[in-house]
Design an enzyme around this catalytic site. Structure first.
Site, PDB file in Angstrom:
ATOM      1  N   TYR A   1      12.689  -0.492  -8.880  1.00 58.14           N
ATOM      2  CA  TYR A   1      12.589   0.770  -8.139  1.00 58.14           C
ATOM      3  C   TYR A   1      13.125   0.643  -6.712  1.00 58.14           C
ATOM      4  O   TYR A   1      13.383   1.647  -6.054  1.00 58.14           O
ATOM      5  CB  TYR A   1      11.143   1.277  -8.103  1.00 58.14           C
ATOM      6  CG  TYR A   1      10.636   1.764  -9.455  1.00 58.14           C
ATOM      7  CD1 TYR A   1      11.456   1.757 -10.573  1.00 58.14           C
ATOM      8  CD2 TYR A   1       9.344   2.234  -9.609  1.00 58.14           C
ATOM      9  CE1 TYR A   1      11.007   2.185 -11.809  1.00 58.14           C
ATOM     10  CE2 TYR A   1       8.878   2.674 -10.840  1.00 58.14           C
ATOM     11  CZ  TYR A   1       9.719   2.650 -11.939  1.00 58.14           C
ATOM     12  OH  TYR A   1       9.266   3.076 -13.158  1.00 58.14           O
TER      13      TYR A   1
ATOM     14  N   LYS B   1       9.579  -9.803 -19.711  1.00 58.99           N
ATOM     15  CA  LYS B   1      10.602  -9.744 -20.760  1.00 58.99           C
ATOM     16  C   LYS B   1      11.448 -11.014 -20.596  1.00 58.99           C
ATOM     17  O   LYS B   1      12.675 -10.965 -20.460  1.00 58.99           O
ATOM     18  CB  LYS B   1      11.425  -8.449 -20.576  1.00 58.99           C
ATOM     19  CG  LYS B   1      12.354  -8.117 -21.708  1.00 58.99           C
ATOM     20  CD  LYS B   1      11.671  -7.678 -22.984  1.00 58.99           C
ATOM     21  CE  LYS B   1      12.684  -7.470 -24.088  1.00 58.99           C
ATOM     22  NZ  LYS B   1      12.083  -7.332 -25.434  1.00 58.99           N
TER      23      LYS B   1
ATOM     24  N   ASP C   1       7.498  -5.314 -24.838  1.00 61.99           N
ATOM     25  CA  ASP C   1       7.548  -4.478 -26.049  1.00 61.99           C
ATOM     26  C   ASP C   1       6.321  -4.746 -26.918  1.00 61.99           C
ATOM     27  O   ASP C   1       5.691  -3.819 -27.441  1.00 61.99           O
ATOM     28  CB  ASP C   1       8.854  -4.688 -26.832  1.00 61.99           C
ATOM     29  CG  ASP C   1       9.300  -6.141 -26.879  1.00 61.99           C
ATOM     30  OD1 ASP C   1       8.710  -6.988 -26.173  1.00 61.99           O
ATOM     31  OD2 ASP C   1      10.234  -6.447 -27.636  1.00 61.99           O
TER      32      ASP C   1
ATOM     33  N   ASP D   1       4.435   0.730 -14.629  1.00 54.55           N
ATOM     34  CA  ASP D   1       4.479   2.192 -14.577  1.00 54.55           C
ATOM     35  C   ASP D   1       4.264   2.754 -15.983  1.00 54.55           C
ATOM     36  O   ASP D   1       3.416   3.633 -16.217  1.00 54.55           O
ATOM     37  CB  ASP D   1       5.856   2.614 -14.022  1.00 54.55           C
ATOM     38  CG  ASP D   1       5.908   4.086 -13.675  1.00 54.55           C
ATOM     39  OD1 ASP D   1       4.885   4.773 -13.836  1.00 54.55           O
ATOM     40  OD2 ASP D   1       6.988   4.549 -13.250  1.00 54.55           O
TER      41      ASP D   1
ATOM     42  N   ASP E   1       0.371   4.175 -17.711  1.00 53.39           N
ATOM     43  CA  ASP E   1       0.225   5.560 -18.185  1.00 53.39           C
ATOM     44  C   ASP E   1      -0.220   5.578 -19.647  1.00 53.39           C
ATOM     45  O   ASP E   1      -1.071   6.386 -20.039  1.00 53.39           O
ATOM     46  CB  ASP E   1       1.536   6.332 -18.041  1.00 53.39           C
ATOM     47  CG  ASP E   1       1.593   7.092 -16.732  1.00 53.39           C
ATOM     48  OD1 ASP E   1       0.852   6.700 -15.804  1.00 53.39           O
ATOM     49  OD2 ASP E   1       2.365   8.057 -16.624  1.00 53.39           O
TER      50      ASP E   1
END
Ligand code: NAD
Length: 366
Positions: free
Chosen positions: A143, A193, A225, A249, A253
Site C-alpha cells: 500500500y 506467501k 491462500d 486487509d 474482513d
C-alpha cells in the site's frame, strides 16, 4: 497524586456520537470502579470537524491526540462529504491521524459470543466461542511501496505497485505479535506467501529470528491462500495471526464477517510505544444515524481493548468484557444482533449502554 492518564475521545459523524456516548459512560464507570486515574477530553474529528473548521483533522485535535495516552474514536464519514475535495474528506483525516501517530500495528479481534453464534454465516458449531486476533501491519507493504503508478509502456498502459518490507518493519510487528500471543493462548500463526514472494521469504526469516526470544509461544507459518481457506473451514484453530498489510486487509474482513455482527467488533492501531487508537471496525452507518438504534458494543469493547493493550489494566478490561457477556446472556440485543431466540429483549443504543453499566457494577459487587 500521580498525573492523570489522558484519553482523547473523537465522537466523529453519523452514529459515532451515539455509540461514543455509551462507551464513554462505561469508560468513566471503570475509571471510578478500578481507580484508573484517567482524564478524558473530547475533540472534533471527521466530517463534523470539517463542517466546523474546514479540516477533518484540526491542528488542535492532532495536538491533543499526540499528547494523549490513548485515543477512542467513534466513526467518521457520510454521503454529504462525497463532494468535498479529496484531501478534506473525513476518511483522509483518519488516514492522516494513523500516519502522523505512526500506528503500524492493527489489531482486529474476531470474537463471537456463544449467544450470537446464529448470527454467523457459518454453522454455529464452527464459530461459537470463536476468539481470534488478527494483527495486520498497517503502514508498510504494497500500500505504500515505491515505485507505484500507471504509465505507458510499449504502446499500452501498465499499472504497478511494489510490495516491500525492510527488516526493522517486520521485526517490530513480529515482536508485537509475540507479545500479544503471550497475553492470550501463546499460539501465533504467521501468514505469508513465501513459496512465491521474496518479500515473504524475508518476512518468514525475521519472524523465525524473533521467535528465538519467545520459546513459550508456539509459532506456525501458513500461506495466505491456505489461511483464507482455513478461516472459513475451521476458524477456531487460530489464536493470533500476524501478517502484512495487504494480506491482513483481506483476511481481517473475512474473519470479521465470520462473526456476522459488524456492531460487535472493536479494533486497535498501536505505535511502537504501545500507544493506540481504538475504534469499532464499522463506519458511521448513515442509514441508521440519529435513530438511537446503533449497537454500541463494538465501541464499548474498544474501551476494553484500550484498557488491556495500552493502559495495562487487565482487570478492568476483563470486567467490561464480562459485563458485555452477561448482558448478551440475559438476552439484550440491538437490532443488528437480534436473532429471534426466545429470551431476546430488543434494546436501543442507550439501553444497551445502561445494561452494560449495570452488569459492570453487579460484577464489582459479586
Ligand atoms: P458502515 O459500517 O457504516 O455500515 C454498514 C452497515 O452496517 C449499515 O447497514 C449500518 O447500518 C450497519 N452498522 C454499522 N455499524 C453498526 C452498529 N454499530 N450498529 C448497527 N448497525 C451497524 O459502512 P458503510 O455504510 O460502507 O459506510 C458509511 C460511512 O462510514 C462511509 O462514509 C464510510 O467511508 C465510513 N466508514 C468509516 C469508517 C471509520 O470511521 N473507521 C470505517 C468504515 C466506513
Amino acid at each position: 497524586m500521580s498525573q492523570a492518564r489522558k484519553i482523547v475521545i473523537l465522537p466523529g459523524d453519523g452514529i459515532g456520537p451515539e455509540i461514543i456516548a455509551q462507551a464513554t459512560k462505561v469508560l468513566l464507570a471503570a475509571n471510578d470502579q478500578f481507580n484508573l486515574g484517567l482524564a478524558t477530553q473530547s475533540c472534533a474529528f471527521g466530517g463534523s470537524a470539517y463542517d466546523e473548521t474546514g479540516n477533518p483533522l484540526p491542528d488542535s485535535t492532532l495536538a491533543a491526540c499526540r499528547d494523549a495516552d490513548a485515543i477512542l474514536a467513534g466513526a467518521i464519514g457520510g454521503p454529504q462529504y462525497d463532494a468535498a475535495p479529496r484531501e478534506l474528506r473525513p476518511e483522509r483525516g483518519l488516514l492522516r491521524l494513523r500516519a502522523e501517530l505512526k500506528l503500524f500495528a492493527n489489531l482486529r479481534p474476531a470474537l463471537l459470543y456463544p449467544e450470537l453464534a446464529d448470527a454467523s454465516s457459518l454453522k454455529p458449531e464452527l464459530v461459537a466461542g470463536l476468539n481470534l486476533m488478527i494483527l495486520r501491519e498497517l503502514t508498510g507493504g504494497i500500500y505504500f511501496g515505491q515505485p507505484r503508478g500507471i504509465e505507458q509502456r510499449d504502446g499500452e498502459r501498465v499499472g504497478f505497485n511494489t510490495m516491500v518490507y525492510n527488516e526493522s518493519e517486520i521485526r517490530r510487528i513480529a515482536l508485537r505479535a509475540f507479545e500479544i500471543s503471550r497475553q492470550r493462548d501463546s499460539r501465533l500463526c504467521s501468514v505469508d506467501k513465501a513459496n512465491v514472494l521474496e518479500v515473504s521469504e524475508l518476512w518468514r526469516e525475521i519472524v523465525e529470528d524473533v521467535a528465538k526470544d519467545y520459546p513459550d509461544v508456539e509459532l506456525t507459518h501458513m500461506y495466505v491462500d491456505n489461511a483464507a481457506m482455513q478461516l472459513v473451514r475451521a476458524p477456531k484453530q487460530f489464536d493470533v495471526i500476524v501478517t502484512s498489510n495487504l494480506f491482513g486487509d483481506v483476511l481481517s474482513d473475512a474473519a470479521a464477517m465470520l462473526t456476522g455482527s459488524i456492531g460487535m467488533l472493536p479494533s486497535a492501531s498501536l505505535d511502537e510505544s504501545g500507544k493506540g487508537l481504538y475504534e469499532p471496525i464499522h463506519g458511521s452507518a448513515p442509514d441508521i444515524a440519529g435513530q438511537g438504534i446503533a449497537n454500541p458494543l463494538a465501541t464499548i469493547l474498544s474501551v476494553s481493548m484500550m484498557l488491556r493493550y495500552t493502559l495495562h489494566e487487565a482487570k478492568a478490561a476483563d470486567a467490561i468484557e464480562q459485563a458485555v457477556s452477561a448482558v448478551l446472556a440475559t438476552g439484550h440485543r440491538c437490532r443488528d444482533i437480534a436473532t429471534g431466540v426466545a429470551n431476546e429483549q430488543l434494546v436501543n443504543t442507550q439501553e444497551m449502554g445502561e445494561a452494560v453499566l449495570v452488569a459492570l457494577a453487579a460484577g464489582a459487587s459479586a
